[in-house]
Scaffold this motif. Structure first.
Motif, PDB file in Angstrom:
ATOM      1  N   PHE A  90       0.671  -1.204  -0.134  1.00  0.00           N
ATOM      2  CA  PHE A  90       0.091  -0.020  -0.091  1.00  0.00           C
ATOM      3  C   PHE A  90       0.890   1.226   0.095  1.00  0.00           C
ATOM      4  O   PHE A  90       0.557   2.125  -0.594  1.00  0.00           O
ATOM      5  CB  PHE A  90      -1.013  -0.008   1.271  1.00  0.00           C
ATOM      6  N   SER A  91       1.976   1.191   0.569  1.00  0.00           N
ATOM      7  CA  SER A  91       2.843   2.251   0.664  1.00  0.00           C
ATOM      8  C   SER A  91       3.463   2.771  -0.683  1.00  0.00           C
ATOM      9  O   SER A  91       3.812   3.584  -1.096  1.00  0.00           O
ATOM     10  CB  SER A  91       3.902   2.232   1.760  1.00  0.00           C
ATOM     11  N   ARG A  92       3.584   1.759  -1.812  1.00  0.00           N
ATOM     12  CA  ARG A  92       4.042   1.910  -2.957  1.00  0.00           C
ATOM     13  C   ARG A  92       2.790   2.346  -3.990  1.00  0.00           C
ATOM     14  O   ARG A  92       3.338   2.471  -5.063  1.00  0.00           O
ATOM     15  CB  ARG A  92       4.722   0.446  -3.438  1.00  0.00           C
ATOM     16  N   ILE A  93       1.665   2.529  -3.612  1.00  0.00           N
ATOM     17  CA  ILE A  93       0.710   2.925  -4.435  1.00  0.00           C
ATOM     18  C   ILE A  93       0.934   4.490  -4.721  1.00  0.00           C
ATOM     19  O   ILE A  93       0.943   5.248  -3.870  1.00  0.00           O
ATOM     20  CB  ILE A  93      -0.659   2.937  -3.699  1.00  0.00           C
ATOM     21  N   ASP A  94       0.918   4.999  -6.017  1.00  0.00           N
ATOM     22  CA  ASP A  94       0.688   6.339  -6.531  1.00  0.00           C
ATOM     23  C   ASP A  94      -0.691   6.568  -6.539  1.00  0.00           C
ATOM     24  O   ASP A  94      -1.220   6.321  -7.353  1.00  0.00           O
ATOM     25  CB  ASP A  94       1.637   6.325  -7.955  1.00  0.00           C
ATOM     26  N   THR A  95      -0.906   7.520  -5.481  1.00  0.00           N
ATOM     27  CA  THR A  95      -2.383   7.913  -5.521  1.00  0.00           C
ATOM     28  C   THR A  95      -2.810   8.634  -6.543  1.00  0.00           C
ATOM     29  O   THR A  95      -4.008   8.766  -6.992  1.00  0.00           O
ATOM     30  CB  THR A  95      -2.732   8.369  -4.077  1.00  0.00           C
ATOM     31  N   ALA A  96      -1.635   9.659  -6.848  1.00  0.00           N
ATOM     32  CA  ALA A  96      -2.264  10.608  -8.155  1.00  0.00           C
ATOM     33  C   ALA A  96      -2.540   9.941  -9.408  1.00  0.00           C
ATOM     34  O   ALA A  96      -3.406  10.271  -9.833  1.00  0.00           O
ATOM     35  CB  ALA A  96      -1.129  11.448  -8.402  1.00  0.00           C
ATOM     36  N   GLU A  97      -1.877   8.604  -9.710  1.00  0.00           N
ATOM     37  CA  GLU A  97      -1.968   7.861 -10.710  1.00  0.00           C
ATOM     38  C   GLU A  97      -3.225   7.118 -10.833  1.00  0.00           C
ATOM     39  O   GLU A  97      -4.133   7.021 -11.737  1.00  0.00           O
ATOM     40  CB  GLU A  97      -0.882   6.843 -10.913  1.00  0.00           C
ATOM     41  N   VAL A  98      -3.666   6.578  -9.515  1.00  0.00           N
ATOM     42  CA  VAL A  98      -4.994   6.114  -9.299  1.00  0.00           C
ATOM     43  C   VAL A  98      -6.226   6.875  -9.428  1.00  0.00           C
ATOM     44  O   VAL A  98      -7.280   6.524 -10.376  1.00  0.00           O
ATOM     45  CB  VAL A  98      -5.068   5.382  -7.674  1.00  0.00           C
TER      46      VAL A  98
END
Length: 162
Positions: A90-98
């Motif tokens: 979860f820490s590796r998720i790019d929220t802006a990309e999502v």
């Protein structure tokens, strides 16, 4: 070392490996359900192993109790590994990309309903992974205890003496 503790440690190592493969590979390959089923079998296996290592004459009641204890220990070990891996994932998720990959119409509907798209950033962070992994770990304890007790009782019924 008591048989239930030894079986719990062996089951914990097996579950850690199963959860490692589940988090790293199975989700991207579509094999998640298969590895989830393996985890359930590992619970029963830890219980059966605890009963197998009990001194003869094995009685069903005590074997079920030791099986439940062994599977619970195994789930605690495996669940901690799962939670750590989940937090890393979860820490590796790019929220802006999502957020940018979401349908603009859906984002508009969410905004009209009062949801701020930036709340997804908080929902996709490592704290979310910690909460999700912890809930899975604690929920898995229920399945572990039940299936470990079943595995221990079956092993005692099948093999009461050596």
């Amino acid at each position: 070392m008591p048989s239930w503790l030894k079986a719990g440690l062996v089951g914990g190592a097996a579950l850690a490996l199963i959860y490692l493969v589940l988090v790293l590979l199975a989700q991207s390959t579509g094999l998640g359900c298969g590895f989830g089923f393996l985890a359930l079998l590992a619970f029963a296996g830890a219980g059966a192993l605890a009963a197998y290592w009990m001194p003869p004459t094995r009685q069903v009641g005590p074997a079920a109790g030791q099986g439940a204890a062994a599977a619970s220990i195994a789930q605690l070990i495996g669940g901690i590994v799962f939670t750590i891996l989940f937090v890393i994932q979860f820490s590796r998720i790019d929220t802006a990309e999502v957020i940018s990959g979401m349908d603009p119409a859906m984002l508009d509907q969410l905004a009209q309903a009062g949801y701020d798209p930036q709340t997804f950033e908080a929902a996709l962070g490592p704290i979310s992974g910690l909460l999700g992994g912890s809930f899975c770990c604690l929920g898995g304890l229920i399945f572990a205890a039940i299936l470990g007790a079943v595995g221990g009782a079956l092993m005692a019924a099948i093999k009461p003496e050596d």
